[in-house]
Design a protein around this motif. Sequence first.
Motif, PDB file in Angstrom:
ATOM      1  N   MET A   1       4.760 -28.729 108.016  1.00  0.00           N
ATOM      2  CA  MET A   1       4.108 -29.253 106.819  1.00  0.00           C
ATOM      3  C   MET A   1       2.597 -29.102 106.983  1.00  0.00           C
ATOM      4  O   MET A   1       2.108 -28.637 108.023  1.00  0.00           O
ATOM      5  N   THR A   2       1.868 -29.506 105.964  1.00  0.00           N
ATOM      6  CA  THR A   2       0.410 -29.444 105.992  1.00  0.00           C
ATOM      7  C   THR A   2      -0.140 -30.856 106.019  1.00  0.00           C
ATOM      8  O   THR A   2       0.210 -31.690 105.171  1.00  0.00           O
ATOM      9  N   GLY A   3      -0.981 -31.155 107.012  1.00  0.00           N
ATOM     10  CA  GLY A   3      -1.611 -32.458 107.125  1.00  0.00           C
ATOM     11  C   GLY A   3      -2.996 -32.455 106.505  1.00  0.00           C
ATOM     12  O   GLY A   3      -3.635 -31.406 106.360  1.00  0.00           O
ATOM     13  N   LEU A   4      -3.465 -33.641 106.142  1.00  0.00           N
ATOM     14  CA  LEU A   4      -4.786 -33.801 105.519  1.00  0.00           C
ATOM     15  C   LEU A   4      -5.576 -34.833 106.314  1.00  0.00           C
ATOM     16  O   LEU A   4      -5.170 -35.987 106.434  1.00  0.00           O
ATOM     17  N   ARG A   5      -6.702 -34.395 106.896  1.00  0.00           N
ATOM     18  CA  ARG A   5      -7.544 -35.311 107.659  1.00  0.00           C
ATOM     19  C   ARG A   5      -8.422 -36.135 106.734  1.00  0.00           C
ATOM     20  O   ARG A   5      -8.578 -35.839 105.539  1.00  0.00           O
ATOM     21  N   LYS A   6      -9.026 -37.156 107.311  1.00  0.00           N
ATOM     22  CA  LYS A   6      -9.912 -38.038 106.544  1.00  0.00           C
ATOM     23  C   LYS A   6     -11.077 -37.261 105.953  1.00  0.00           C
ATOM     24  O   LYS A   6     -11.538 -37.559 104.839  1.00  0.00           O
ATOM     25  N   ASP A   7     -11.560 -36.225 106.688  1.00  0.00           N
ATOM     26  CA  ASP A   7     -12.711 -35.462 106.201  1.00  0.00           C
ATOM     27  C   ASP A   7     -12.329 -34.410 105.171  1.00  0.00           C
ATOM     28  O   ASP A   7     -13.170 -33.627 104.732  1.00  0.00           O
ATOM     29  N   GLY A   8     -11.039 -34.371 104.759  1.00  0.00           N
ATOM     30  CA  GLY A   8     -10.602 -33.452 103.726  1.00  0.00           C
ATOM     31  C   GLY A   8     -10.095 -32.116 104.232  1.00  0.00           C
ATOM     32  O   GLY A   8      -9.595 -31.309 103.438  1.00  0.00           O
ATOM     33  N   THR A   9     -10.179 -31.859 105.518  1.00  0.00           N
ATOM     34  CA  THR A   9      -9.690 -30.594 106.056  1.00  0.00           C
ATOM     35  C   THR A   9      -8.181 -30.642 106.231  1.00  0.00           C
ATOM     36  O   THR A   9      -7.613 -31.692 106.541  1.00  0.00           O
ATOM     37  N   GLU A  10      -7.534 -29.493 106.023  1.00  0.00           N
ATOM     38  CA  GLU A  10      -6.093 -29.388 106.169  1.00  0.00           C
ATOM     39  C   GLU A  10      -5.756 -28.697 107.492  1.00  0.00           C
ATOM     40  O   GLU A  10      -6.561 -27.934 108.032  1.00  0.00           O
TER      41      GLU A  10
ATOM     42  N   THR B   1      -2.045 -26.143 115.029  1.00  0.00           N
ATOM     43  CA  THR B   1      -3.097 -25.185 114.666  1.00  0.00           C
ATOM     44  C   THR B   1      -3.197 -24.074 115.698  1.00  0.00           C
ATOM     45  O   THR B   1      -3.267 -22.888 115.363  1.00  0.00           O
ATOM     46  N   GLU B   2      -3.197 -24.450 116.981  1.00  0.00           N
ATOM     47  CA  GLU B   2      -3.338 -23.457 118.037  1.00  0.00           C
ATOM     48  C   GLU B   2      -2.127 -22.524 118.065  1.00  0.00           C
ATOM     49  O   GLU B   2      -2.270 -21.312 118.263  1.00  0.00           O
ATOM     50  N   ARG B   3      -0.925 -23.086 117.864  1.00  0.00           N
ATOM     51  CA  ARG B   3       0.259 -22.237 117.870  1.00  0.00           C
ATOM     52  C   ARG B   3       0.231 -21.227 116.734  1.00  0.00           C
ATOM     53  O   ARG B   3       0.582 -20.062 116.908  1.00  0.00           O
ATOM     54  N   LYS B   4      -0.218 -21.670 115.570  1.00  0.00           N
ATOM     55  CA  LYS B   4      -0.319 -20.762 114.429  1.00  0.00           C
ATOM     56  C   LYS B   4      -1.336 -19.658 114.696  1.00  0.00           C
ATOM     57  O   LYS B   4      -1.142 -18.504 114.299  1.00  0.00           O
TER      58      LYS B   4
END
Length: 658
Positions: A232-241, A267-270
């Motif tokens: 899935m896609t996560g969303l950080r507090k600073d708005g970055t996915e 992220t690293e695996r991708k």
Amino acid sequence: MIKRYKEADSKARAGTAEALRQGEERFRLLMDEAKDSAIIILDPEGHIIDWNAGAQRLKGYRAEEILGEHFSRFYVPENVERGRPAWALERAAATGRVDDEGWRVRKDGSRFWADVVITALHDQSGKLIGFSKLVRDLTERKLAEEALLADDERLRALAETASDAIISKDVSGIITQFNPAAERIFGYAEAEILGQPITLLTPARFRAAWAADRQRFLTSGDIGSIGKTIEMTGLRKDGTEFPAELSISAWRSSAGTFFTCILRDITERKRVEAQLQQTLSLLSAALESTADGILVVDLAGKVVSHTRKFATLWRIPEGLLATRDDSKLLNFVLDQLADPEAFLRQVRELMSHPEAESQDELRFKDGRIFERNSQPHRVGDQIVGRVWSFRDVTARKRTEEALRLAKEQLDQYAHELENRVAERTASLKGTIRSLEGVLYHVAHDLRAPLRTLSGFTRLLTETQASRLDAEGRDFAERIVAAATHMDRLILDLLAYGRLGHMRPAICPVELEWSIDSVLLQMARQIAAKNTQVRVDRPLPAVRADPALLKLVLANLLQNALTYVAPRVVPRVRFRAEQRGTRVRLWVEDNGIGIDPAYRERVFRVFERLHAEGEYSGTGIGLALVATAMERMDGGAGVEPNPSGGSRFWLELERAVHE
């Protein structure tokens, strides 16, 4: 240099052949490069019964080398002695799986840090049939999920230390737990996120699907994504996915139904997967750009494929290649070789032994030289043919021959030079011995008249005292003093000359013994000036030549007795301090002192900082000190004494008693 060149060249060729040989398995090889992909299968006793290409690449062994061996050979010796491999299997058999991190050993002896999971394997009856050893570690997630079902307190303790985000929510989707890893991944503090809807952690475009999934579970019991691992896609507090891997489990307590989400940032695996895809496209280009000419044949010897470099190296016409006539192609190749029969014998031998590998040289009629390498072509565990690689090494062979001849010439020159040096050294030693003999004779001849001059002058003052006035007695005393000074100067020069070529006998020496010996030796001179001597005991032992060390101490003590102001009682202090593996001995006096500008000059021969006749020194004593310390691999220096005078220091290696 030649060896390193060969090794690098051989590795490059082997890598090229391997890439082509596993044509259909390129994607598998690329996946073997990814993180957490090595797999090793063990029998119940820990012997290796199977492993994948990722394990071969990581450990360095080929399958035929390692199958049947015990997996403990991957452990460092100290862990084997402590029984770490047996412990791992026992723990895995008892608990189902065990997580272990530590140093491991490759085939070439190099070490690497391994993060492994060993899992027990059972048949349908529950009997232990072996173990799987995986590089990818999912223990944390598994233990977290088991802990959630078993013990809430255990879950909380595990969640606090887990590297994956662990988030709990109630049936309404409100966050009830947010561990430190989740804080780090999403950027929210636990205090600000608790009580908020979990949809806050995913982009708006996915929130409707999350709500529908939860509603379907509540109304129909359809678990949907619950109990599965999804991306899935996560969303950080600073708005970055960021891409994430998520598993959700449902559990019930007296307070109701809850859901626990275990999330890992991938992220690293991708990034690695994207690089692998790029590498896949580069491999094909790499095969054509290599310096090797590559030929692939099937088990019957029929040509399957080849690179353009192969045709170029063998100078095969395009028309002949277009015919696809293997017999004509073989004849064209044989016509170029100096020994075609040997070539055919090697080909037949290898084709009759599909698993064999070989490397040799081919020599051509026109003087060219090729290196030939042959390996089986495998698809998975099956051999489907053979890969041949050829490289033109004519220039390298010529260079090697030139280097060999140059080395022989250099060795000859070196041998001649060594002989000349040995002859010159022997000549110099003979000259030094001759000069020493002359020097000792000259010194003896010089000291004899000095002793006569001094003796008769003293006799004159004793027997003719009544006939000498004050001026005559003064003249006589000056003659005796000058003769004594000259005698000391000759002795110091002899000592200084011997230091230049003597071989010190370095051994452990007690500083206290050396200082006491010098004080006893100079007791009369010390008493004559009422000298106050202080030795701060105990003193450590050092590595030195006993005779040279006494010579150094005697000269420093003589220096303190000589260079002191008139009517001043000399004071001398010996003390030592440790400086790492060395010992610094301080010899402090209350003499006239040395200007800091001349701290180095005073250790040179005949360097005097006062008018001649003002003090009785020869100007050689401190030069003897510096040279003797250098011969003992030590050092010497001088600093102003804050209370007046000078502080000389000597530094030597500390003696370690066995």
